[in-house]
Write a protein that holds these residues in place. Sequence first.
Motif, mmCIF file in Angstrom:
data_model
loop_
_atom_site.group_PDB
_atom_site.id
_atom_site.type_symbol
_atom_site.label_atom_id
_atom_site.label_comp_id
_atom_site.label_asym_id
_atom_site.label_seq_id
_atom_site.Cartn_x
_atom_site.Cartn_y
_atom_site.Cartn_z
ATOM 1 N N HIS A 43 9.268 -8.159 -0.712
ATOM 2 C CA HIS A 43 10.727 -8.225 -0.570
ATOM 3 C C HIS A 43 11.169 -8.473 0.865
ATOM 4 N N LYS B 278 4.351 -2.567 -12.720
ATOM 5 C CA LYS B 278 3.609 -3.202 -13.824
ATOM 6 C C LYS B 278 4.063 -4.649 -14.015
ATOM 7 N N ARG B 279 5.370 -4.870 -13.913
ATOM 8 C CA ARG B 279 5.893 -6.228 -14.069
ATOM 9 C C ARG B 279 5.310 -7.181 -13.026
ATOM 10 N N ARG B 280 5.090 -6.662 -11.835
ATOM 11 C CA ARG B 280 4.576 -7.483 -10.733
ATOM 12 C C ARG B 280 3.040 -7.475 -10.647
ATOM 13 N N ASN C 248 12.767 2.997 -5.312
ATOM 14 C CA ASN C 248 12.780 2.837 -6.765
ATOM 15 C C ASN C 248 12.746 1.373 -7.187
ATOM 16 N N LYS C 249 12.978 0.454 -6.281
ATOM 17 C CA LYS C 249 13.001 -0.982 -6.586
ATOM 18 C C LYS C 249 11.649 -1.643 -6.302
ATOM 19 N N PHE C 250 10.596 -0.855 -6.200
ATOM 20 C CA PHE C 250 9.265 -1.332 -5.843
ATOM 21 C C PHE C 250 9.301 -2.118 -4.531
ATOM 22 N N VAL D 45 7.823 0.637 -13.807
ATOM 23 C CA VAL D 45 8.177 -0.539 -14.605
ATOM 24 C C VAL D 45 8.052 -1.789 -13.742
ATOM 25 N N GLU D 46 8.605 -1.733 -12.549
ATOM 26 C CA GLU D 46 8.561 -2.886 -11.647
ATOM 27 C C GLU D 46 7.148 -3.146 -11.140
ATOM 28 N N SER E 144 11.395 3.815 -12.913
ATOM 29 C CA SER E 144 11.826 2.470 -12.524
ATOM 30 C C SER E 144 10.806 1.819 -11.588
ATOM 31 N N PHE E 145 10.196 2.607 -10.729
ATOM 32 C CA PHE E 145 9.167 2.086 -9.831
ATOM 33 C C PHE E 145 7.989 1.551 -10.642
#
Length: 159
Positions: A82, A154-156, A114-116, A151-152, A148-149
């Motif tokens: 980011h 794993k998504r990434r 929380n936004k990874f 989820v992100e 939320s961390f």
Amino acid sequence: MVTHRKQSESETKPDPLSFSNLQGNEQQFIAKYPFESFDAIPKDTSGLNYPDYTELNFILPNGYDESFIEIVNVDGMILLEHLGKGAFCIDPRRWHRIKQYIANGTVVYPEASNKFAVLDGRHRTLLLMQIYNRRIIPVLVEKCHWDSFMVEAKRRNAL
């Protein structure tokens, strides 16, 4: 005034060849060095001896209680994405100070949001990856942000 500041920063930018050998006793203003990539950051030539990664003592940052946090191992490069190239804009004095902490065997966990994303600990993250030739590093996540961390993360594909 802004022009003067930019001139003084460029005049005090550390030489990339001496960057990795900074001794930490420099008192003058030294600007952050904007490396183009992780691989462009010079390897350490300071002569410091680092313990084996498994012997490092990771500690919580001040103000954290173990009952309110989780520690997870993530891909440090993905955690820093980011920031773009800003992830590689290094303060030479901070860089050297953290190398000394690592050489002494103690590392404060980098903190994640929380936004990874890295919240605090960019230099620590980069140094752990560079010194130990690894991408996976432990980070602290507050339990209230855990779901939320993750989820992100794993998504990434960062786990």
